[in-house]
Design an enzyme around this catalytic site. Structure first.
Site, PDB file in Angstrom:
ATOM      1  N   VAL A   1       0.857  -1.177   0.000  1.00  0.00           N
ATOM      2  CA  VAL A   1       0.000   0.000   0.000  1.00  0.00           C
ATOM      3  C   VAL A   1       0.896   1.231   0.000  1.00  0.00           C
ATOM      4  O   VAL A   1       1.838   1.316   0.806  1.00  0.00           O
ATOM      5  CB  VAL A   1      -0.892   0.004   1.262  1.00  0.00           C
ATOM      6  CG1 VAL A   1      -1.774   1.232   1.305  1.00  0.00           C
ATOM      7  CG2 VAL A   1      -1.736  -1.269   1.313  1.00  0.00           C
ATOM      8  N   CYS A   2       0.620   2.191  -0.870  1.00  0.00           N
ATOM      9  CA  CYS A   2       1.434   3.405  -0.932  1.00  0.00           C
ATOM     10  C   CYS A   2       1.339   4.143   0.402  1.00  0.00           C
ATOM     11  O   CYS A   2       0.251   4.503   0.853  1.00  0.00           O
ATOM     12  CB  CYS A   2       0.963   4.313  -2.053  1.00  0.00           C
ATOM     13  SG  CYS A   2       1.784   5.911  -2.032  1.00  0.00           S
ATOM     14  N   ILE A   3       2.479   4.390   1.019  1.00  0.00           N
ATOM     15  CA  ILE A   3       2.487   4.963   2.366  1.00  0.00           C
ATOM     16  C   ILE A   3       1.983   6.401   2.377  1.00  0.00           C
ATOM     17  O   ILE A   3       1.222   6.792   3.272  1.00  0.00           O
ATOM     18  CB  ILE A   3       3.890   4.839   3.014  1.00  0.00           C
ATOM     19  CG1 ILE A   3       3.844   5.253   4.485  1.00  0.00           C
ATOM     20  CG2 ILE A   3       4.945   5.634   2.251  1.00  0.00           C
ATOM     21  CD1 ILE A   3       5.057   4.851   5.276  1.00  0.00           C
TER      22      ILE A   3
END
Lengths: 130, 99
Positions: free
Chosen positions: A76-78
């Site tokens: 998941v893109c932080i």
């Protein structure tokens, strides 16, 4: 064949369902998924806190099960996750928030993971919009 | 290099389909998913535009999205289920999603 799958849309968008069905078909067809990457509103599908009514389909739970059952690399893109309140234990602690809300099988990481996935995979297939 | 273009927005609410049709080259494919399948609505200008595409461009539509909208695919359009969708992605060198 190696696939990378990127999801850009929120759980209620039909495209997130299509992405999930596609991912299932990739595995059923004997292909490999090198990484599933959630970006933008797609990060909501990795949140553990939303409660779906019992008579509705729970997209986030279905994604979690797929990642867990097939031991996929679910990233998941932080940056997208933090601004939407999807935090793991480490980030919740860092920003002094009360609770973590990232579902178990997912990892928070950078956009570089999407770039790397496209290099590792034969095909990148993106799902987003309606 | 042959590219599969994937659309999901309705062609009645934005211009993605028009832009995409202009870009398609010989050997490319177009896959209609979600509301993009409304492009196959009988009698529409969008269906007419698709019919004018050269035979070197393959047209596909996702079965469940056609069924959900009670749209019948014309003979020119190949109807695909999810396993066929996956194989399509493998057949074309690239997949371009119009997000």
């Amino acid at each position: 064949m190696k696939f990378a799958i990127a999801l850009f849309s929120a759980p209620h968008a039909p495209s997130s369902r299509r992405a999930l069905r596609f991912a299932e078909a990739v595995l059923a067809g004997g292909h490999e998924i090198v990484r599933v990457f959630f970006y933008q509103d797609g990060v909501y599908s990795a949140a553990s806190t939303p409660v779906t009514p019992q008579d509705e389909w729970d997209t986030a739970a279905a994604w979690s099960a797929l990642v867990r059952d097939h031991q996929l690399d679910g990233v998941v893109c932080i940056a997208a996750a933090l601004r939407r309140g999807v935090l793991n234990d480490e980030e919740a602690q860092r920003y002094e928030r009360d609770a973590a809300s990232l579902a178990k099988p997912w990892e928070l990481s950078g956009l570089g993971q999407l770039h790397e996935a496209t290099q590792l995979a034969d095909r990148l297939v993106c799902f987003g919009g309606p | 290099m042959a590219t599969l273009h994937m659309l999901s927005h309705s062609p009645f609410s934005d211009s993605r389909l028009v832009s995409c049709l202009r870009l398609l080259g010989p050997g490319d494919g177009l896959l209609l998913t979600g509301d993009a399948t409304y492009a196959l609505q009988p009698g529409s200008a969008q269906l007419q535009a698709l019919g004018l595409m050269p035979d070197t461009i393959a047209l596909f539509a996702l079965e469940e999205d056609l069924q959900a909208r009670a749209i019948a695919a014309p003979p020119r359009v190949q109807v695909v289920d999810y396993p066929a969708f996956v194989e399509l992605c493998a057949t074309f060198a690239k997949v371009n999603s119009w997000l």
